[in-house]
Design an enzyme around this catalytic site. Structure first.
Site: not given
Ligand SMILES: N#Cc1c(N)n[nH]c1N1CCCC1
Length: 331
Positions: A36, A220
């Site tokens: 992420d 993202d």
């Molecule tokens: N909302 C949200 C989000 C984001 N903007 N980047 N990563 C996210 N998540 C990773 C796991 C759950 C949500």
């Protein structure tokens, strides 16, 4: 050093998220983690979770690893933009991704996760690839896997080659020329407060004129969709018969039978087109004839987000050099 690992979509129909195998500890415990670039905590489902919060996920048990060390007195707690979250304590241990090992990586062990994580059996945790300034460990914040690995990498970069309904790759330390065509367009990154924030040069809806207006947003990998300003989103859905911004479904929906235009976004002089088929995300409930759009408004989010739907039509270089930059290439 370098590393290379698969990014596998967790759902056969919709690219909700991608997971990558990561081995932790000695002997190795392998978990499927969501890489992420929009956050900076490496956290895992762990043996410290109540069993009621585990539903099919693999867990990391630090007490079964001879190289695990408790980071005494440290804890973490994270809440994501979608309201999900988790919290727990912290160990350090060996973490290996695609042949690239980091010793003494902070592994944030969950003692509590929110219901949406419990419900997602295919995600055993996250590997944050944002800037370490966003890390939530207290009282001493910890470095991301990428920041820990960076000094040993052939080049201080990682790349994302995400794909629609098939496995792609995350590479660390090198740029694989076989994964893209043409030139890579690099643009500046503003890493304050800690996202890979860059400026897109504009957009076009279907075969319409390109609107050359800068759109600042974050790259993202942890978000499925694209969240952009209202002006962009209304321009897109104006071309979709029956589209409406549904309060009940929390975003733009339309009849699944609707004809959708493509969506093109610019990075510098380069142009990336998301085909119509990718712009319908999923039926709002299984079997419904109402579909949820892949392009949504960033009004409620607070920042513009170029999520997986945008990333999967490009080869993206996250350059952690000084200054950081981000590169986009066709593939
Ligand atoms: N909302 C949200 C989000 C984001 N903007 N980047 N990563 C996210 N998540 C990773 C796991 C759950 C949500």
């Amino acid at each position: 050093s370098t590393g290379s690992a698969a990014a596998v979509p967790i759902n056969a129909e919709f690219d909700i998220a991608y997971v990558t195998p990561v081995t932790l500890g000695t002997p190795p415990q392998t978990l499927q983690l969501d890489f992420d670039s929009g956050s900076s905590d490496l956290w895992v489902f762990s043996s410290h979770l109540p069993t009621s919060q585990i539903r099919g996920q693999e867990i990391y048990a630090p007490n079964k690893s001879s190289t695990a060390k408790l980071l005494d007195g440290h804890s973490w707690s994270i809440t994501y933009g979608d309201g999900s979250g988790s919290r727990g304590n912290v160990y350090t241990d060996n973490v290996t991704v695609g042949g690239l090992m980091v010793e003494r990586q902070a592994i944030e062990c969950a003692q509590q996760v929110s219901s949406s994580f419990t419900s997602e059996a295919h995600i055993d945790g996250l590997v944050g690839l944002g800037f370490s300034t966003l890390n939530t460990v207290s009282p001493k914040s910890q470095l991301t896997f990428f920041d820990n690995a960076k000094g040993a990498l052939d080049s201080p970069v990682f790349t994302a080659d995400l794909k629609h309904k098939q496995a792609g790759t995350y590479d660390f330390g090198f740029i694989d020329k076989a994964k893209y065509t043409g030139e890579i367009t690099y643009v500046p990154v503003n890493n304050d407060p800690g996202y890979w924030t860059f400026s897109s040069s504009g957009y076009a809806v279907g075969s319409g004129n390109f609107s050359a207006s800068p759109i600042s947003g974050i790259a993202d990998t942890g978000t499925s969709l694209i969240y952009l300003p209202t002006a962009v989103v209304t321009a897109y859905y104006r071309q979709v018969q029956g589209a409406t911004n549904s309060r009940s479904y929390g975003g733009y929906v339309f009849p699944c039978s609707a004809t959708l235009p493509s969506f093109t976004f610019g990075v510098g002089e380069a142009r990336f087109t998301i085909p119509p088929a990718y712009m319908s995300y999923a039926a709002v409930t299984p079997g419904s004839s109402t579909c949820f759009g892949g392009l949504q408004s960033s009004n409620g989010v607070g920042i513009n987000i170029w999520g997986d739907l945008a990333l999967k039509v490009a080869f993206v270089v996250f350059n952690g050099g000084t200054p950081p930059t981000i590169g986009w290439a066709a593939k």
